[in-house]
Scaffold this motif. Structure first.
Motif, short mmCIF file in Angstrom:
data_model
loop_
_atom_site.label_atom_id
_atom_site.label_comp_id
_atom_site.label_asym_id
_atom_site.label_seq_id
_atom_site.Cartn_x
_atom_site.Cartn_y
_atom_site.Cartn_z
N GLU A 49 0.83 -1.21 0.00
CA GLU A 49 0.00 0.00 0.00
C GLU A 49 0.86 1.26 0.00
OE1 GLU A 49 -2.73 -0.36 3.26
OE2 GLU A 49 -3.95 -1.84 2.21
N THR A 50 1.97 1.23 0.71
CA THR A 50 2.86 2.38 0.74
C THR A 50 3.49 2.61 -0.63
OG1 THR A 50 3.32 2.00 3.08
CG2 THR A 50 4.88 3.38 1.88
N LYS A 51 3.94 1.51 -1.26
CA LYS A 51 4.51 1.64 -2.60
C LYS A 51 3.48 2.17 -3.58
CE LYS A 51 6.86 -0.97 -6.20
NZ LYS A 51 7.34 -2.27 -6.64
N GLU A 52 2.28 1.65 -3.52
CA GLU A 52 1.22 2.09 -4.43
C GLU A 52 0.93 3.57 -4.27
OE1 GLU A 52 -3.50 1.30 -4.54
OE2 GLU A 52 -2.27 -0.51 -4.56
N LYS A 53 1.00 4.06 -3.05
CA LYS A 53 0.64 5.45 -2.79
C LYS A 53 1.78 6.42 -3.11
CE LYS A 53 -1.41 8.35 0.77
NZ LYS A 53 -1.98 8.38 2.11
N TYR A 54 3.03 6.05 -2.83
CA TYR A 54 4.13 7.01 -2.89
C TYR A 54 5.16 6.78 -3.99
CZ TYR A 54 2.38 8.49 1.63
OH TYR A 54 1.59 8.95 2.63
N SER A 64 5.21 6.46 -7.30
CA SER A 64 5.17 7.34 -8.48
C SER A 64 5.59 8.77 -8.13
CB SER A 64 3.80 7.32 -9.13
OG SER A 64 2.83 7.83 -8.25
N MET A 65 5.28 9.21 -6.93
CA MET A 65 5.67 10.55 -6.50
C MET A 65 7.20 10.68 -6.48
SD MET A 65 4.94 12.51 -2.89
CE MET A 65 5.89 11.34 -1.95
N PHE A 66 7.88 9.65 -5.98
CA PHE A 66 9.33 9.70 -5.93
C PHE A 66 9.97 9.56 -7.31
CE2 PHE A 66 8.57 8.88 -1.40
CZ PHE A 66 9.35 9.90 -0.88
N ILE A 67 9.34 8.81 -8.19
CA ILE A 67 9.84 8.71 -9.57
C ILE A 67 9.72 10.08 -10.24
CG2 ILE A 67 9.41 7.70 -11.85
CD1 ILE A 67 10.80 5.83 -9.85
N GLU A 68 8.61 10.75 -10.06
CA GLU A 68 8.43 12.10 -10.62
C GLU A 68 9.45 13.07 -10.06
OE1 GLU A 68 4.38 13.49 -10.34
OE2 GLU A 68 3.62 11.54 -10.96
#
Length: 42
Positions: A20-25, A27-31
């Motif tokens: 759930e943490t990976k799903e939520k955050y 993409s934000m860190f990739i951006e």
């Protein structure tokens, strides 16, 4: 999001928290990484 504490003693609970943490955050860190590479790092 899972309402569990920071440590999980059961593997299934821990896997849910990580998923759930990976799903939520993630993409934000990739951006953020792309933004830094493209606009801030020479």
């Amino acid at each position: 999001m899972c309402e569990n504490v920071a440590h999980a003693y059961k593997q299934g609970v821990a896997e849910t928290i990580v998923s759930e943490t990976k799903e939520k955050y993630y993409s934000m860190f990739i951006e953020l990484k792309n933004e830094l590479e493209n606009n801030w790092i020479d």
